[in-house]
Design an enzyme around this catalytic site. Structure first.
Site, PDB file in Angstrom:
ATOM      1  CB  SER A   5      -0.949  -0.069   1.195  1.00 28.25           C
ATOM      2  OG  SER A   5      -1.850   0.978   1.187  1.00 28.25           O
ATOM      3  CG  ASP A 221      -2.996   4.215  -1.134  1.00 29.64           C
ATOM      4  OD1 ASP A 221      -3.685   3.976  -2.139  1.00 29.64           O
ATOM      5  OD2 ASP A 221      -2.894   3.402  -0.192  1.00 29.64           O
ATOM      6  CG  ASP A 223      -2.885  -0.354  -2.256  1.00 31.70           C
ATOM      7  OD1 ASP A 223      -2.970   0.797  -1.770  1.00 31.70           O
ATOM      8  OD2 ASP A 223      -3.398  -1.350  -1.711  1.00 31.70           O
ATOM      9  CB  THR A 452      -0.780  -0.566  11.183  1.00 34.97           C
ATOM     10  OG1 THR A 452      -0.771   0.840  11.460  1.00 34.97           O
ATOM     11  CG2 THR A 452      -2.121  -0.964  10.638  1.00 34.97           C
ATOM     12  NE  ARG A 457      -2.276   5.170  14.417  1.00 32.93           N
ATOM     13  CZ  ARG A 457      -1.134   5.195  13.729  1.00 32.93           C
ATOM     14  NH1 ARG A 457      -0.329   6.239  13.833  1.00 32.93           N
ATOM     15  NH2 ARG A 457      -0.807   4.197  12.939  1.00 32.93           N
TER      16      ARG A 457
HETATM   17  C1  LIG Z   1      -5.130   7.029  12.412  1.00 29.68           C
HETATM   18  C2  LIG Z   1      -4.982   6.269  11.155  1.00 29.68           C
HETATM   19  O1  LIG Z   1      -4.843   6.849  10.082  1.00 29.68           O
HETATM   20  N1  LIG Z   1      -5.025   4.939  11.274  1.00 29.68           N
HETATM   21  C3  LIG Z   1      -4.838   4.068  10.115  1.00 29.68           C
HETATM   22  C4  LIG Z   1      -3.872   2.954  10.445  1.00 29.68           C
HETATM   23  O2  LIG Z   1      -4.401   2.183  11.502  1.00 29.68           O
HETATM   24  P1  LIG Z   1      -3.824   2.193  13.009  1.00 29.68           P
HETATM   25  O3  LIG Z   1      -4.561   1.090  13.691  1.00 29.68           O
HETATM   26  O4  LIG Z   1      -4.177   3.558  13.536  1.00 29.68           O
HETATM   27  O5  LIG Z   1      -2.344   2.023  12.922  1.00 29.68           O
HETATM   28  O6  LIG Z   1      -3.720   2.115   9.290  1.00 29.68           O
HETATM   29  C5  LIG Z   1      -4.931   1.458   8.889  1.00 29.68           C
HETATM   30  C6  LIG Z   1      -4.581   0.577   7.715  1.00 29.68           C
HETATM   31  O7  LIG Z   1      -4.128   1.307   6.624  1.00 29.68           O
HETATM   32  C7  LIG Z   1      -5.999   2.508   8.533  1.00 29.68           C
HETATM   33  O8  LIG Z   1      -7.183   1.843   8.226  1.00 29.68           O
HETATM   34  C8  LIG Z   1      -6.188   3.463   9.713  1.00 29.68           C
HETATM   35  O9  LIG Z   1      -7.057   4.491   9.371  1.00 29.68           O
HETATM   36 MG   LIG Z   2      -3.569   1.563   0.123  1.00 28.58          MG
END
Ligand SMILES: CC(=O)N[C@H]1[C@@H](OP(=O)(O)O)O[C@H](CO)[C@@H](O)[C@@H]1O
Ligand SMILES: [Mg+2]
Length: 487
Positions: A5, A221, A223, A452, A457
């Site tokens: 991605s 982005d 992909d 992720t 956060r």
């Molecule tokens: C705050 C933020 O942008 N979080 C992102 C990020 O997730 P996190 O769980 O916050 O790391 O990556 C995900 C996958 O791409 C997306 O769905 C999500 O919106």
């Molecule tokens: Mg993507």
């Protein structure tokens, strides 16, 4: 789909579509984790056998199955697809069919088309045909009085797969007023470019500058499953006005609501249920706007799989993450009602509204969020309204916000509830966050462990940028105090 991605070019990843073309069912995620981490081929085969038994999947049936494979433009993609193909044939005895370099949403679309729409050989060409035909249909239905040009569009394609695919659409649609930048012909994938970079850092991607002031710009982005728009601020040193996923959602919701209100009134027996799905990261001003439109807004935890699932509960479910991933889902019941109305409606206005909604359902990807089809829908709606990007951006004014990341010893110590807006554990931290938040006008703040990255956060919103920054910083300090600094 072999892709990482929006992440840097040296990263690798895989996204798995289910037979309906949608995201892998959540129940299967632990299995996906376990096979990804299998230490050797024998354990891999054992894990697959055990899982097949547990789920009652006849593995000899796999011989008649086809697995569609696609990849983004990463140099590692080719050999990974080859490895996947070998695994599919030697372990499963199934056929791995290589669709080449495609966007993630195109691959999902093809899987869906083959299984759900019974188009056994659905290909990328069919995707292009369907989205360009439905886009043209929307343009042809624009009332004469608002038929006016809305000016040039420049699209940053993150140096990814979106570049070559958008070029196909540009040619198919004879779209001379659209320029493709960071097309992938040169330049490094996702480096200072793309929807994630633009949305997170709120700056223009590379290759954009002062000469682009006043022009409508968009960013995909790597992909091509995320989309944001922006304009360059004059003399702003790469600063931009960001038109994010919340605003795309608001534009779509407004258009759908308008067309539905032409088509239905209180006397209609069937009242389609419209749901708008957001996460806690949605700007508070967007939620207020959507509520004012009279729409039902529902919140889910972060992650498109949750939003997508929720959107399915409605006749028309519209979802977007602020980062630009989202789509509109239509229920089968609604589509058959719409088809009926489309063929039986005598009133021209109503007939056209039915045709527009039908075209939207064909244009917008029913399997996953799709930057290309999303971009075409935004463009069609702006032309329909005769709106500039500024006019669109003025639907509401974003509340200033700030996002921070905090490294802690163990992020899983943070347990949240209520669509991640309340922290349950560690005890006491939510009260402390509340005590800080109430000090700020229009203050809103929440913390959650990232799914992720190895961070917690922090998101804060308030009536001024300084206040949002201050609230975020003080809550970040709280998080460190409660959870211990990362050693
Ligand atoms: C705050 C933020 O942008 N979080 C992102 C990020 O997730 P996190 O769980 O916050 O790391 O990556 C995900 C996958 O791409 C997306 O769905 C999500 O919106
Ligand atoms: Mg993507």
């Amino acid at each position: 789909m072999i892709t990482a991605s929006h992440n840097k070019v040296s990263d690798n990843g895989v996204k798995v579509a289910d037979p309906g073309g949608e995201m892998l069912t959540q129940d299967w995620e632990p299995f996906a984790d376990s096979i990804a981490n299998a230490p050797d081929p024998d354990s891999l085969i054992q894990l697959i056998d055990e899982f097949a038994k547990k789920e009652d999947i006849p593995l000899n049936g796999a011989k008649t199955a086809t697995v569609l494979l696609g990849r983004d433009t990463r140099p590692s993609g080719e050999s990974l697809v080859e490895a996947a193909k070998q695994g599919i044939s030697s372990v499963m005895g199934a056929v791995g069919s290589d669709m080449g370099v495609v966007t993630t949403p195109q691959l999902h679309w093809m899987v869906r088309a083959r299984n759900k729409d019974m188009k056994a050989s659905a290909s990328e060409d069919d995707y292009f045909d369907q989205v360009s035909t439905s886009f043209r249909c929307l343009i042809d239905l624009i009332p004469k009085e608002s038929h006016q040009g809305i000016g040039k569009l420049i699209v940053d394609c993150a140096n990814g797969v979106g570049g070559e695919k958008l070029q196909v659409l540009k040619e198919k649609l004879n779209w001379s007023d659209m320029e493709i930048r960071n097309s992938g012909k040169e330049g490094i994938l996702n480096e200072q470019a793309g929807a994630d970079y633009v949305q997170k850092d709120k700056v223009a991607p590379q290759g954009f500058g002062p000469s682009d002031v006043g022009i409508r710009c968009a960013s995909l982005d790597g992909d091509a499953d995320r989309l944001v728009y922006f304009t360059i601020i004059p003399n702003g040193n790469k600063q931009i006005n960001l038109v994010d996923g919340d605003k795309i959602l608001s534009l779509f919701a407004l258009f759908i609501k308008d067309q539905l209100s032409i088509l239905t009134d209180d006397k209609n027996e069937y009242q389609p249920r419209v749901g708008v799905v957001q996460t806690a990261y949605a700007n508070g001003a967007s939620t207020k706007y959507l509520n004012q439109l009279g729409l039902q807004v529902i919140f889910t935890p972060t992650g498109v799989k949750y939003l997508h699932e929720k959107a399915h509960e409605y006749d028309i479910g519209i979802y977007f993450e602020a980062n630009g991933h989202g789509t509109i889902l239509f229920s089968d019941q609604f589509l058959s009602w719409l088809e009926d109305r489309k063929s039986s409606e005598r009133d021209l206005e109503k007939h056209n509204a039915a045709k527009r909604l039908w075209a939207v359902s064909k244009l917008i990807n029913q399997a996953v969020g799709d930057a290309l089809s999303g971009l075409l829908l935004v463009e069609a709606i702006l032309q329909h309204m005769g709106w500039s990007v500024d006019k669109w951006n003025e639907l509401y004014c974003d509340l200033p916000s700030r996002q921070l990341k905090v490294k802690v010893a163990d992020r899983t110590a943070v347990v949240t509830t209520n669509a991640e807006t309340i922290v349950e554990k560690p005890p006491g931290i939510q009260e402390a966050i509340n005590a800080l938040t109430v000090k700020y006008l229009q203050g809103r703040c929440f913390v959650r462990p990232s799914g992720t990255e190895d961070v917690v956060r922090v998101y804060a919103e308030a009536n001024t940028q300084e206040a949002a920054d201050e609230l975020a910083t003080s809550v970040a300090t709280l998080v460190s105090q409660f959870l211990g600094f990362h050693s």
